[in-house]
Design an enzyme around this catalytic site. Structure first.
Site, short mmCIF file in Angstrom:
data_model
loop_
_atom_site.label_atom_id
_atom_site.label_comp_id
_atom_site.label_asym_id
_atom_site.label_seq_id
_atom_site.Cartn_x
_atom_site.Cartn_y
_atom_site.Cartn_z
N GLN A 103 0.86 -1.20 0.00
CA GLN A 103 0.00 0.00 0.00
C GLN A 103 0.89 1.25 0.00
O GLN A 103 0.40 2.36 -0.12
CB GLN A 103 -0.89 0.03 1.25
CG GLN A 103 -1.83 -1.17 1.34
CD GLN A 103 -2.47 -1.24 2.71
OE1 GLN A 103 -3.53 -0.65 2.94
NE2 GLN A 103 -1.84 -1.95 3.62
N ASN A 104 2.18 1.06 0.18
CA ASN A 104 3.11 2.17 0.32
C ASN A 104 3.41 2.80 -1.04
O ASN A 104 3.38 2.11 -2.06
CB ASN A 104 4.41 1.71 0.98
CG ASN A 104 4.15 1.15 2.37
OD1 ASN A 104 3.10 1.46 2.97
ND2 ASN A 104 5.02 0.30 2.86
N ASP A 106 6.21 4.73 -1.45
CA ASP A 106 7.68 4.85 -1.61
C ASP A 106 8.09 3.65 -2.47
O ASP A 106 7.34 2.71 -2.62
CB ASP A 106 8.37 4.81 -0.23
CG ASP A 106 8.07 3.51 0.53
OD1 ASP A 106 7.52 3.58 1.66
OD2 ASP A 106 8.38 2.42 0.00
N HIS A 121 -1.36 1.34 -4.30
CA HIS A 121 -1.71 2.77 -4.24
C HIS A 121 -0.78 3.62 -5.10
O HIS A 121 -0.63 4.82 -4.87
CB HIS A 121 -1.67 3.26 -2.78
CG HIS A 121 -2.78 2.68 -1.96
ND1 HIS A 121 -2.72 2.56 -0.60
CD2 HIS A 121 -3.97 2.14 -2.33
CE1 HIS A 121 -3.84 2.00 -0.15
NE2 HIS A 121 -4.61 1.73 -1.18
N CYS A 129 0.11 13.37 -15.98
CA CYS A 129 -0.70 14.52 -16.40
C CYS A 129 -2.18 14.16 -16.36
O CYS A 129 -2.59 13.14 -16.93
CB CYS A 129 -0.32 14.94 -17.84
SG CYS A 129 -1.37 16.30 -18.43
N SER A 192 -2.66 -0.94 9.33
CA SER A 192 -3.78 -0.87 10.28
C SER A 192 -5.03 -1.50 9.69
O SER A 192 -6.01 -1.77 10.39
CB SER A 192 -4.07 0.60 10.63
OG SER A 192 -4.44 1.30 9.44
N1 APR Z 1 6.81 -2.30 12.45
C1 APR Z 1 5.60 -2.88 12.28
N2 APR Z 1 4.42 -2.17 12.30
C2 APR Z 1 4.52 -0.85 12.50
C3 APR Z 1 5.76 -0.18 12.69
C4 APR Z 1 6.93 -0.97 12.67
N3 APR Z 1 8.16 -0.43 12.85
N4 APR Z 1 5.50 1.16 12.88
C5 APR Z 1 4.16 1.31 12.78
N5 APR Z 1 3.57 0.11 12.56
C6 APR Z 1 2.14 -0.17 12.35
C7 APR Z 1 1.17 0.67 13.14
O1 APR Z 1 0.87 0.03 14.38
C8 APR Z 1 -0.06 0.67 12.21
O2 APR Z 1 -0.92 -0.42 12.49
O3 APR Z 1 1.90 0.13 10.99
C9 APR Z 1 0.53 0.48 10.81
C10 APR Z 1 0.46 1.72 9.95
O4 APR Z 1 -0.91 1.95 9.70
P1 APR Z 1 -1.31 3.17 8.75
O5 APR Z 1 -0.50 4.36 9.11
O6 APR Z 1 -2.80 3.24 8.75
O7 APR Z 1 -0.77 2.73 7.33
P2 APR Z 1 -1.49 1.81 6.25
O8 APR Z 1 -2.26 0.70 6.91
O9 APR Z 1 -0.45 1.44 5.28
O10 APR Z 1 -2.52 2.85 5.57
C11 APR Z 1 -3.18 2.39 4.41
O11 APR Z 1 -4.05 4.64 4.15
O12 APR Z 1 -3.77 6.92 4.06
C12 APR Z 1 -3.87 5.78 3.30
O13 APR Z 1 -2.99 5.45 1.15
C13 APR Z 1 -2.62 5.55 2.49
O14 APR Z 1 -1.57 3.45 1.92
C14 APR Z 1 -2.12 4.20 2.99
C15 APR Z 1 -3.39 3.56 3.49
#
Ligand code: APR
Length: 249
Positions: A103-104, A106, A121, A129, A192
């Protein structure tokens, strides 16, 4: 915890087709803040800035945030893969992992060496464009206050990652569903589980009978429902521990 890491290593040693499913937590140890939870981007900025309608209607406001959060931030930091990315690349090279669904936005999985990466994503290292569809590497775009314009047709450019309200790239979507249907082990790392339709991919793997291993600092929407082995902690620390216990003949 050590017992559960041993159990995860036993399952992965025997797996023929592992799929990695990653979220922002996977890149946290590379210095990239997650979106939610402690230090999350959405604690500071309104996610509406990444809504596609908002980008068209309030381009300058949206661009100010996008430039600050994604481009200026990255420019000032040497962001590189962490040991968690490296292990997933190693497992692909060994032929045990078939792909990473991320989902990242980067490109750290690609930089780490993974070849089959489904960017659910999109990716921030390209701009597209909105008028003629031309694509440009982000490094060629002038990151000024003014929203970027296409050098071919003058149309508004946007980062080639998926804004809220946009569809998922077809190749990433169907590739991910297909991979989740075929794998025998599925590792959910650092997500999450709050955002659809990405968050329905793990359920497909579960329904096809794959063993679900989850690595996260805290429980997610998956932990009490589909996860078979929940490993609480940092992915950059746990993945190397699992790797060290994998039986290699
Ligand atoms: N190791 C493992 N898990 C981690 C670490 C780590 N070092 N640091 C944080 N986390 C966990 C957090 O506990 C959280 O559950 O990573 C999760 C990050 O959750 P989000 O920030 O919601 O990221 P993500 O689930 O990828 O979000 C999905 O939301 O905003 C949109 O498009 C964006 O791709 C993103 C999507």
């Amino acid at each position: 915890m050590e017992e559960k890491i041993k159990e995860a290593a036993r399952i992965l040693s025997g797996a023929k087709n592992i799929v990695g499913f990653t979220g922002a937590g996977t890149s946290a140890e590379s210095g990239i803040p997650p979106f939610r939870g402690e230090g999350g981007i959405w604690n500071k900025y309104d996610p509406n800035a990444l809504n596609i309608e908002y980008y068209y209607r309030h381009t300058q406001d949206s661009w100010n945030i996008i430039r600050e959060v994604f481009y200026n931030y990255f420019d000032n930091k040497q962001v590189k893969p962490n040991p968690g990315h490296d292990i997933l690349a190693k497992w692909e090279k060994e032929g045990r992992l078939s792909c990473v669904i991320t989902q990242n936005i980067d490109d750290l999985h690609t930089v780490a060496g993974n070849n089959t990466v489904y960017e659910f994503h999109g990716n921030m290292s390209r701009f597209v464009c909105t008028k003629c569809g031309s694509k440009f590497p982000a490094r060629e775009i002038q990151m000024t206050e003014k929203p970027p314009r296409c050098e071919r047709c003058g149309g508004l450019l946007k980062p080639d990652f998926i804004f809220f309200g946009e569809g998922i790239p077809e190749e990433a979507y169907y590739g991910s569903v297909n991979a989740a249907e075929k794998c025998d082990a599925f590792i959910i790392i650092g997500t999450s589980g709050q955002v659809s339709p990405a968050n329905m991919i793990p359920g497909i793997a579960k329904r096809n009978g794959a063993k679900i291993i989850e690595i996260n600092l805290e429980p997610s929407t998956y932990t009490n429902y589909i996860t078979d082995i929940y490993l609480q902690g940092k992915s950059g620390e746990i993945l190397p521990k699992i790797d060290a216990l994998i039986e290699r003949h």
